[in-house]
Design an enzyme around this catalytic site. Structure first.
Site, PDB file in Angstrom:
ATOM      1  N   HIS A  13      13.397   0.016  21.224  1.00  0.00           N
ATOM      2  CA  HIS A  13      13.404   1.300  20.528  1.00  0.00           C
ATOM      3  C   HIS A  13      14.220   2.303  21.323  1.00  0.00           C
ATOM      4  O   HIS A  13      14.051   3.501  21.188  1.00  0.00           O
ATOM      5  CB  HIS A  13      11.985   1.840  20.374  1.00  0.00           C
ATOM      6  CG  HIS A  13      11.027   0.828  19.867  1.00  0.00           C
ATOM      7  ND1 HIS A  13      10.324   0.007  20.701  1.00  0.00           N
ATOM      8  CD2 HIS A  13      10.683   0.485  18.605  1.00  0.00           C
ATOM      9  CE1 HIS A  13       9.569  -0.797  19.981  1.00  0.00           C
ATOM     10  NE2 HIS A  13       9.774  -0.534  18.714  1.00  0.00           N
ATOM     11  N   GLY A  43       7.279  -1.895  13.860  1.00  0.00           N
ATOM     12  CA  GLY A  43       8.078  -0.927  13.140  1.00  0.00           C
ATOM     13  C   GLY A  43       9.242  -1.618  12.459  1.00  0.00           C
ATOM     14  O   GLY A  43       9.526  -2.782  12.724  1.00  0.00           O
ATOM     15  N   SER A  44       9.927  -0.899  11.583  1.00  0.00           N
ATOM     16  CA  SER A  44      11.172  -1.409  11.009  1.00  0.00           C
ATOM     17  C   SER A  44      12.309  -1.089  11.976  1.00  0.00           C
ATOM     18  O   SER A  44      12.125  -0.373  12.947  1.00  0.00           O
ATOM     19  CB  SER A  44      11.434  -0.767   9.652  1.00  0.00           C
ATOM     20  OG  SER A  44      10.433  -1.159   8.730  1.00  0.00           O
ATOM     21  N   GLY A  45      13.488  -1.648  11.678  1.00  0.00           N
ATOM     22  CA  GLY A  45      14.641  -1.395  12.527  1.00  0.00           C
ATOM     23  C   GLY A  45      14.936  -2.536  13.480  1.00  0.00           C
ATOM     24  O   GLY A  45      15.874  -2.468  14.265  1.00  0.00           O
ATOM     25  N   HIS A  46      14.086  -3.595  13.441  1.00  0.00           N
ATOM     26  CA  HIS A  46      14.268  -4.749  14.330  1.00  0.00           C
ATOM     27  C   HIS A  46      14.717  -5.994  13.567  1.00  0.00           C
ATOM     28  O   HIS A  46      14.653  -7.097  14.097  1.00  0.00           O
ATOM     29  CB  HIS A  46      12.960  -5.068  15.046  1.00  0.00           C
ATOM     30  CG  HIS A  46      12.396  -3.900  15.783  1.00  0.00           C
ATOM     31  ND1 HIS A  46      13.122  -3.239  16.742  1.00  0.00           N
ATOM     32  CD2 HIS A  46      11.203  -3.264  15.697  1.00  0.00           C
ATOM     33  CE1 HIS A  46      12.370  -2.231  17.216  1.00  0.00           C
ATOM     34  NE2 HIS A  46      11.226  -2.218  16.591  1.00  0.00           N
TER      35      HIS A  46
END
Lengths: 331, 221
Positions: free
Chosen positions: A219, A54-57
Site C-alpha cells: 500500500h 483491500g482492492s488495488g492488489h
C-alpha cells in the site's frame, strides 16, 4: 492522474463487474458485499475459503477465486479492509456444513473486520476458522507493532489451502496447512515509483527519480530504507539476501521462487529479475523447484517488484501443482 | 446536565459532517505514514449515516446509536469501520432504552466507547492512535461536568484538550495500524485518528450553543 477510470467511487464495483462478465461460467458478482464468488459455492463437500483485503492488489484476490483456490473474495475499497458487513454477508452466502476458512493478511483493519465478523457469524452457529498471513520480512515482528504484513506470499497459502479444500480436507487440517505454508514463506519488495489511488488522484508518496524504497509495503507504506537507485542486480541481490537470511533458507533446501510485479513493471524486467534471483539461489546451493513470474499481488500502478521464497516439501509441491481454474489466464 | 436523544443526534450529525467535510485533509494526514485510505473510509461511512438519517430508529438513545453503528459497519472499511462501529455499539448498549441520560450515564457511555476501542484495536493511550486525543478529551469533559460545569463549557474545554493532545502525537512512534510499519519514521507526523477526534470535538463545541438555542425554541413552540 491519467487512468482508465470513470468516477473513482465506482472504480472497484466496475472492476468486479468486469471480472464476473469475463468469467460467466465460473464467477458470480454480488454487488451488495463487493463479492466475487464461485457459481458452484458453497458446496457441502468442501470448506469454503474466503479472502477480504483491500482492492488495488489485483489479481489478488478476486481473480484468485475459482476451482482449486478461493470460493469467494469480498475486498474493501482501494487499500482498505472490507466493512464488517461484507465479511458477514459473504460468510453467510458461502456457509458450508464443513465450515468457512478466512485467509487474512496481517493488517490492523483486516484483522479487526474478520474478528468482528467471526464473532457475529459464530453466534449464529456458523463454524469459521482463520489463518493469518504475514510473509513480509521488511517489517520487524515485534510486540511493539502488529507484526509482519501479508504480501505476495499469500498466493501460496491460497493455492495450497485451495487445493486441499478441493480434496475435502477438514477445517482444522486447512488451518494447519495454511499456517505451515505461511511459516515457510518469506517476501520482500521494493518500489521504483509511488502509486496513485483513484480516489486520491495524486501519488501516495513521493519518490525521487534517483531514489528507491526497499522493503515497501503493497500500500506504499514505508519499508526498511530509502536508498539511491541501484542496478537490477544490486536490487535483486539485496532482496534475495533479506529473504534468504530471514527464515533462513539453507543449502539443500528446495524452494518455490516468485518474482511478483507491483503493477507497472514490464514483464521483461520481471524475467530479468527472475534470472538474477535464480542464479543467486543456485549459487547458495538452494534448489529452485518451482518458478512464478508475473503479477500476483500488485499495488495499483507502482513500479517495482517483490521476491518470495517458499520452502517446499513433497506434500506442498503436490498442492501447488494441483489444477486450478481462476480468472487469471493467458490461454 | 442531562442529554436528550436530540442532543445525542446532534453530536452524531456533527461528527458525520466533520468526517465528510474533511475527507481530503484526513486522507492527506494518513498518506504521510499510512496508506491514505482513512479520509475516504471515514467519509463514505459517515456519508451513509447522513444519507439514512431520517430512517434511523429514534425510539431510544441506544437504538439510535446502534442504528448508526450498523450503518457505519455496513459501509466503512479499513481500520475505521470496526473501531467506530465498536465504539458506537458499546455506547448504545450503555444508553439502552433511555430517551434521556443523566450526566453520569453520558460519561459511562463515553468510557464504554473508549473501552471498546481499546479492546478492538488492542491499543491504548501512547500508541499514537485516536485514543491519544479521545481519552484526554473525555477526561477533561468529565472533570468539567463533575465540577458542575455547563455542557457548553465542558465541550469547549474538551475541544482544547483534544487539539493539544492530537498535536502531542507528533513526536510519538506509531505502534498500531499501518503507520506502525514506519516505526521511527512516523515521528514528526500528526496521527490522523487523533486529528479527526480533535476536529470533531472542535466542531461540536463550536455549534453546541446554536443547537441548544434551537432545541429551547423548539421546546417552547
Amino acid at each position: 492522474m491519467k487512468k482508465l477510470i470513470n468516477d473513482p467511487q465506482d472504480f472497484v464495483a466496475e472492476m468486479l463487474k468486469g471480472t464476473a462478465l469475463a468469467n460467466p461460467g465460473s464467477l458470480r458478482y454480488v454487488p451488495e458485499f463487493n463479492l466475487i464468488m464461485r457459481v458452484d459455492a458453497p458446496r457441502e463437500d468442501k470448506v469454503s475459503v474466503i479472502q477480504g483485503s483491500g482492492s488495488g492488489h489485483e489479481p489478488a484476490h478476486v481473480m484468485f477465486v475459482g476451482r482449486g483456490m478461493l470460493d469467494g473474495a469480498c475486498p474493501g475499497d482501494v487499500f482498505s479492509a472490507p466493512p464488517v458487513d461484507y465479511v458477514v454477508g459473504t460468510t453467510k452466502m458461502l456457509n458450508s456444513p464443513m465450515g468457512v476458512l478466512y485467509l487474512v493478511n496481517n493488517y490492523t483493519g483486516d484483522g479487526m473486520a474478520f474478528e468482528m465478523a467471526a464473532e457475529i457469524v459464530e453466534a449464529e452457529g456458523i463454524r469459521v476458522a482463520t489463518v493469518v498471513i504475514d510473509d513480509d520480512v521488511a517489517v520487524k515482528d515485534s510486540t511493539y507493532t502488529i507484526g509482519r504484513r501479508g504480501v505476495a506470499g499469500n498466493f501460496f497459502v491460497i493455492k495450497a489451502v485451495g487445493a486441499a479444500a478441493e480434496l475435502s480436507a477438514s477445517l482444522d487440517d486447512l488451518v494447519l496447512l495454511g499456517n505451515r505454508v505461511n511459516s515457510v514463506t518469506r517476501t520482500m519488495g521494493m518500489a521504483l515509483t509511488s502509486c496513485t489511488p483513484p480516489a486520491k488522484g495524486s501519488p501516495l508518496f513521493e519518490l525521487g527519480q534517483s531514489e528507491m524504497e526497499m522493503g515497501v509495503g503493497i500500500h506504499g507504506e514505508p519499508g526498511r530504507s530509502r536508498e539511491p537507485l541501484g542496478s537490477a542486480n544490486e536490487i535483486i541481490d539485496a532482496l534475495v539476501e533479506a529473504v534468504v537470511a530471514d527464515l533462513p533458507y539453507r543449502r539443500g533446501d528446495q524452494v518455490a521462487l516468485m518474482i511478483n510485479g507491483l503493477g507497472a513493471t514490464p514483464v521483461s524486467e520481471l524475467y530479468l529479475a527472475y534470472g538474477r534471483a535464480h542464479e543467486q539461489l543456485v549459487a547458495r546451493g538452494i534448489d529452485v523447484a518451482r518458478s512464478y513470474v508475473g503479477e500476483y499481488c500488485t499495488s495499483l500502478d507502482m513500479a517495482g517488484c517483490s521476491v518470495t521464497l517458499v520452502r517446499l516439501d513433497d506434500g506442498l509441491v503436490d498442492y501447488l501443482a494441483a489444477p486450478a481454474d481462476v480468472a487469471v489466464r493467458i490461454f | 446536565m442531562t442529554a436528550t436523544l436530540g442532543d445525542v443526534a446532534f453530536v452524531i450529525g456533527s461528527m458525520a459532517r466533520t468526517a465528510v467535510d474533511n475527507e481530503g485533509l484526513f486522507g492527506e494526514l494518513d498518506a504521510v505514514v499510512g496508506d491514505g485510505d482513512f479520509g475516504y473510509s471515514m467519509a463514505r461511512g459517515f456519508e451513509a449515516v447522513l444519507a439514512g438519517w431520517s430512517e434511523l430508529d429514534r425510539a431510544s438513545i441506544g437504538g439510535f446509536l446502534k442504528g448508526v453503528a450498523t450503518t457505519v459497519m455496513g459501509r466503512m472499511g479499513g481500520t475505521s469501520g470496526p473501531i467506530w462501529g465498536t465504539a458506537l455499539l458499546r455506547a448504545g448498549t450503555v444508553a439502552g432504552n433511555e430517551s434521556e441520560l443523566e450526566c453520569a450515564e453520558v460519561l459511562a457511555m463515553l468510557w464504554a466507547a473508549i473501552e471498546g476501542i481499546r479492546q478492538r484495536g488492542k491499543s491504548d493511550v501512547g500508541d499514537k492512535t485516536l485514543l491519544d486525543a479521545l481519552v484526554p478529551a473525555v477526561n477533561a469533559l468529565e472533570g468539567e461536568l463533575l465540577n458542575g460545569g455547563a455542557a457548553a463549557d465542558a465541550l469547549s474545554r474538551a475541544a482544547v484538550v483534544a487539539s493539544e493532545a492530537a498535536e502531542a502525537t507528533r513526536p510519538m512512534v506509531a505502534k498500531r495500524g499501518r503507520a506502525s510499519y514506519a516505526g521511527d519514521r512516523s515521528v514528526g507526523t500528526l496521527d490522523p485518528g487523533a486529528a479527526a477526534v480533535a476536529r470533531m470535538f472542535q466542531d461540536i463545541a463550536a455549534s453546541w450553543s446554536e443547537h441548544v438555542g434551537r432545541s429551547d425554541s423548539e421546546a417552547h413552540t
